[in-house]
Design an enzyme around this catalytic site. Structure first.
Site, PDB file in Angstrom:
ATOM      1  N   ASN A  46      40.138  35.079  42.044  1.00 24.04           N
ATOM      2  CA  ASN A  46      39.370  36.194  42.592  1.00 24.04           C
ATOM      3  C   ASN A  46      37.978  36.209  41.971  1.00 24.04           C
ATOM      4  O   ASN A  46      37.785  35.874  40.792  1.00 24.04           O
ATOM      5  CB  ASN A  46      40.094  37.541  42.412  1.00 24.04           C
ATOM      6  CG  ASN A  46      40.507  37.858  40.996  1.00 24.04           C
ATOM      7  OD1 ASN A  46      40.815  36.971  40.200  1.00 24.04           O
ATOM      8  ND2 ASN A  46      40.521  39.134  40.667  1.00 24.04           N
ATOM      9  N   GLU A  48      34.843  38.801  41.806  1.00 26.23           N
ATOM     10  CA  GLU A  48      34.395  40.169  42.098  1.00 26.23           C
ATOM     11  C   GLU A  48      32.868  40.251  42.136  1.00 26.23           C
ATOM     12  O   GLU A  48      32.161  39.288  41.801  1.00 26.23           O
ATOM     13  CB  GLU A  48      34.988  41.123  41.058  1.00 26.23           C
ATOM     14  CG  GLU A  48      36.518  41.116  41.142  1.00 26.23           C
ATOM     15  CD  GLU A  48      37.196  42.115  40.220  1.00 26.23           C
ATOM     16  OE1 GLU A  48      36.540  42.651  39.300  1.00 26.23           O
ATOM     17  OE2 GLU A  48      38.405  42.343  40.432  1.00 26.23           O
ATOM     18  N   CYS A  57      39.394  37.532  47.144  1.00 26.67           N
ATOM     19  CA  CYS A  57      40.694  37.322  46.505  1.00 26.67           C
ATOM     20  C   CYS A  57      40.914  35.852  46.156  1.00 26.67           C
ATOM     21  O   CYS A  57      40.314  34.947  46.759  1.00 26.67           O
ATOM     22  CB  CYS A  57      41.811  37.781  47.435  1.00 26.67           C
ATOM     23  SG  CYS A  57      41.957  39.574  47.607  1.00 26.67           S
ATOM     24  N   GLU A  59      43.453  34.034  46.852  1.00 26.66           N
ATOM     25  CA  GLU A  59      44.003  33.299  47.992  1.00 26.66           C
ATOM     26  C   GLU A  59      42.882  32.772  48.881  1.00 26.66           C
ATOM     27  O   GLU A  59      42.950  31.644  49.406  1.00 26.66           O
ATOM     28  CB  GLU A  59      44.913  34.216  48.827  1.00 26.66           C
ATOM     29  CG  GLU A  59      46.136  34.727  48.083  1.00 26.66           C
ATOM     30  CD  GLU A  59      45.899  36.042  47.359  1.00 26.66           C
ATOM     31  OE1 GLU A  59      44.779  36.280  46.867  1.00 26.66           O
ATOM     32  OE2 GLU A  59      46.850  36.829  47.269  1.00 26.66           O
ATOM     33  N   CYS A  90      47.269  40.795  49.418  1.00 28.89           N
ATOM     34  CA  CYS A  90      46.801  41.968  50.163  1.00 28.89           C
ATOM     35  C   CYS A  90      46.945  41.694  51.667  1.00 28.89           C
ATOM     36  O   CYS A  90      47.183  40.551  52.097  1.00 28.89           O
ATOM     37  CB  CYS A  90      45.359  42.297  49.799  1.00 28.89           C
ATOM     38  SG  CYS A  90      44.126  41.203  50.542  1.00 28.89           S
ATOM     39  N   CYS A  93      44.671  38.996  53.068  1.00 31.96           N
ATOM     40  CA  CYS A  93      45.061  37.634  52.674  1.00 31.96           C
ATOM     41  C   CYS A  93      46.311  37.173  53.414  1.00 31.96           C
ATOM     42  O   CYS A  93      46.465  35.982  53.696  1.00 31.96           O
ATOM     43  CB  CYS A  93      45.252  37.542  51.163  1.00 31.96           C
ATOM     44  SG  CYS A  93      43.676  37.499  50.295  1.00 31.96           S
TER      45      CYS A  93
END
Ligand code: THU
Length: 144
Positions: A46, A48, A57, A59, A90, A93
């Site tokens: 991830n 940010e 993310c 993924e 999530c 994803c």
């Protein structure tokens, strides 16, 4: 095949790459590793951003690496974080994984302390929106 044997190499690679996560705002480091169509492994973390919604993310990073290498299929995927329970992808994803999922793809969710949960993508994203609902014209980028 939710009872499939955990892919320990894939989980180890996700755990290893997780340490490269850029998560200064949440402090929640996530690693993802997936196997492409030939069994090769791609990883992601991830990333940010101070503009919070711009974060991505783990993924998504692994899927981008797959595509950049010319891959278009996910045969297995593992996600790991330091959490009380194995971290589920999530919603966004789940849809991203579905785009490239091999039939009967099993998603492996793990914690850094060794807990593992495996579920078919079908269970994580039932009744998914897919190509059977909308088949866009092929304009390139999908071949190969
Ligand atoms: N996150 C992931 O990278 N993957 C998941 O499956 C769940 C959440 C990240 C997004 C954000 O950087 C942090 O975890 C906290 O939500």
């Amino acid at each position: 095949m939710p009872e499939s044997v955990p892919d320990t190499e894939l989980i180890a690679r996700a755990a290893q790459i997780r340490l490269q996560a850029y998560a200064p705002y949440s402090g929640f480091l996530v690693g993802a590793a997936l196997r492409g169509g030939s069994g090769e492994i791609y990883t992601g973390v991830n990333v940010e951003n101070i503009a919070y919604p711009e974060g991505t993310c783990a993924e998504a990073g692994a899927i981008a690496a797959l595509c950049a290498a010319g891959g278009r299929q996910i045969r297995a995927i593992a996600i790991i974080a330091d959490a009380p329970e194995p971290v589920a992808p999530c919603g966004g994803c789940r849809q991203k994984i579905a785009e490239f999922a091999a039939p009967d793809l099993v998603v492996t969710m793990a914690t850094t302390s060794g807990a593992i949960c495996q579920l078919p993508l079908q269970a994580l994203l039932p009744a998914a929106f897919g190509r059977s609902h909308f088949a866009p014209p092929q304009r390139g980028g999908d071949e190969g």
